[in-house]
Design an enzyme around this catalytic site. Structure first.
Site, PDB file in Angstrom:
ATOM      1  N   ASP A 163      43.008 -37.126  31.879  1.00  0.00           N
ATOM      2  CA  ASP A 163      41.656 -36.609  32.116  1.00  0.00           C
ATOM      3  C   ASP A 163      40.607 -37.659  31.729  1.00  0.00           C
ATOM      4  O   ASP A 163      39.410 -37.438  31.919  1.00  0.00           O
ATOM      5  CB  ASP A 163      41.426 -35.261  31.416  1.00  0.00           C
ATOM      6  N   SER A 164      41.075 -38.816  31.264  1.00  0.00           N
ATOM      7  CA  SER A 164      40.180 -39.968  31.118  1.00  0.00           C
ATOM      8  C   SER A 164      39.588 -40.346  32.477  1.00  0.00           C
ATOM      9  O   SER A 164      38.672 -41.154  32.546  1.00  0.00           O
ATOM     10  CB  SER A 164      40.937 -41.170  30.536  1.00  0.00           C
ATOM     11  N   ASP A 224      47.520 -34.535  32.768  1.00  0.00           N
ATOM     12  CA  ASP A 224      46.795 -33.781  31.740  1.00  0.00           C
ATOM     13  C   ASP A 224      46.307 -32.434  32.251  1.00  0.00           C
ATOM     14  O   ASP A 224      45.784 -32.337  33.377  1.00  0.00           O
ATOM     15  CB  ASP A 224      45.533 -34.561  31.313  1.00  0.00           C
ATOM     16  N   LYS A 243      50.548 -32.513  29.975  1.00  0.00           N
ATOM     17  CA  LYS A 243      50.158 -32.895  28.615  1.00  0.00           C
ATOM     18  C   LYS A 243      48.989 -32.041  28.173  1.00  0.00           C
ATOM     19  O   LYS A 243      48.042 -31.834  28.943  1.00  0.00           O
ATOM     20  CB  LYS A 243      49.797 -34.384  28.567  1.00  0.00           C
ATOM     21  N   GLU A 291      46.382 -31.226  24.636  1.00  0.00           N
ATOM     22  CA  GLU A 291      45.935 -31.719  23.334  1.00  0.00           C
ATOM     23  C   GLU A 291      46.052 -30.614  22.289  1.00  0.00           C
ATOM     24  O   GLU A 291      45.605 -29.487  22.525  1.00  0.00           O
ATOM     25  CB  GLU A 291      44.470 -32.181  23.410  1.00  0.00           C
ATOM     26  N   GLU A 299      47.425 -40.391  19.315  1.00  0.00           N
ATOM     27  CA  GLU A 299      46.271 -41.250  19.598  1.00  0.00           C
ATOM     28  C   GLU A 299      45.507 -41.532  18.305  1.00  0.00           C
ATOM     29  O   GLU A 299      45.122 -40.602  17.578  1.00  0.00           O
ATOM     30  CB  GLU A 299      45.344 -40.572  20.630  1.00  0.00           C
TER      31      GLU A 299
HETATM   32  O1  KIV Z   1      43.447 -39.157  29.434  1.00  0.00           O
HETATM   33  C1  KIV Z   1      44.023 -40.169  28.989  1.00  0.00           C
HETATM   34  O2  KIV Z   1      43.871 -41.298  29.479  1.00  0.00           O
HETATM   35  C2  KIV Z   1      44.916 -39.995  27.834  1.00  0.00           C
HETATM   36  C3  KIV Z   1      45.562 -41.210  27.268  1.00  0.00           C
HETATM   37  C4  KIV Z   1      44.601 -42.196  26.755  1.00  0.00           C
HETATM   38  C5  KIV Z   1      46.594 -40.886  26.256  1.00  0.00           C
HETATM   39  O3  KIV Z   1      45.110 -38.886  27.408  1.00  0.00           O
HETATM   40 NA    NA Z   2      43.739 -37.281  28.240  1.00  0.00          NA
END
Ligand code: KIV
Ligand code: NA
Length: 265
Positions: free
Chosen positions: A45-46, A84, A113, A115, A182
């Site tokens: 989600d980055s 994510d 994934k 959090e 992280e």
């Molecule tokens: O969203 C993302 O890029 C991440 C990684 C940096 C682990 O969760």
């Molecule tokens: Na992320």
């Protein structure tokens, strides 16, 4: 080239072969990463930051994740695809299950994934019951930006470190197939990795996790401004994207990345 499975990551952990992972958001970069030997590709989600230009990941929607997951999957042959679940799409176990269904069925993700620590154990267990592979993202959690008012290294004092070790065990017992740490001190990441029977991937977590992940644009020098200390620009010594990406994979495998200066005490 045979597609990697979770069993391959278990074997890599057992044999001490480091897992090389990068984020990815589209088919062309997916093909680049796949050619370079990246084992695990994350549609993070980055993408809120690096694709959409936002300052946080809070505004990323499930539709955004489904779209980028699907177009990333289209470029992959060998690498394993993890996607994510964005902010507030896994606030209840059933919501998490429905959102994971979309990521896997439409987005072709092989693992999701989320959090969290102990508080997501019930959700991890629910996903596990119904056959959704899960990675639990612990330590610094970017989706909590407005709650925390900023970001810092997590698990620095003894109580916080012990809590993270306990949470990791709980998540594994709940069925997590992988953990991601992280921005945690290298010594704590080493402790969690040694105790875990599932693979542990690190970002800003030192050299002793079972694998490393970075944002693809960060290793290609495409991210403007001040960089976190764990970032390394592999374009600095490469003449093209393929070389830079393959150099990153090689550096993870031969343990030259991360160096001590990339970690936190
Ligand atoms: O969203 C993302 O890029 C991440 C990684 C940096 C682990 O969760
Ligand atoms: Na992320």
């Amino acid at each position: 080239r045979k597609p990697l499975t979770l069993a391959d990551f278990a074997r890599m952990k057992a044999e001490g072969e480091k897992i090389a992972s990068l984020t990815c958001y589209d088919a062309s970069f997916a093909a680049l990463e796949d050619r370079a030997g990246v084992d695990l590709v994350l549609v993070g989600d980055s993408l809120g930051n690096v694709i959409q230009g936002a300052s946080t990941t809070v505004g990323v929607s499930l539709d955004d994740m489904v779209y980028h997951s699907r177009i990333t999957a289209a470029g992959l042959e060998r690498a394993f695809l993890m996607t994510d679940l964005p902010f507030l799409t896994y606030a209840t176990p059933d919501a998490a299950l429905a959102a994971s269904h979309r990521l896997m069925a439409e987005g072709q993700a092989k693992m999701v994934k989320i959090e969290g620590g102990a508080e997501i154990a019930e959700t991890v267990s629910h996903l596990t019951t119904y056959g959704v592979p899960v990675c639990a993202h612990m330590g610094l959690r970017p989706q909590l930006v407005h709650k925390l008012g900023g970001f810092k290294v997590q698990g620095r004092d003894d109580a916080a470190a012990d809590a993270m070790v306990r949470d990791a065990r709980l998540l594994e017992e709940a069925g997590a197939d992988m953990l991601l740490l992280e921005c945690v001190p290298s010594t704590l990441a080493a402790r969690i990795t040694a105790a875990a029977s599932v693979p542990v991937i690190g970002i800003g977590a030192g050299p002793d996790t079972d694998g490393q992940i970075l944002v693809i644009y960060d290793i290609l020098g495409l991210s403007p401004g001040r960089k976190p200390r764990f970032v390394k620009n592999f374009m600095a010594d490469a003449d093209c994207l393929d070389t830079a990406t393959a150099d990153y994979v090689a550096a993870v495998k031969d343990r030259s990345y991360p160096a001590p200066e990339h970690g936190f005490k």
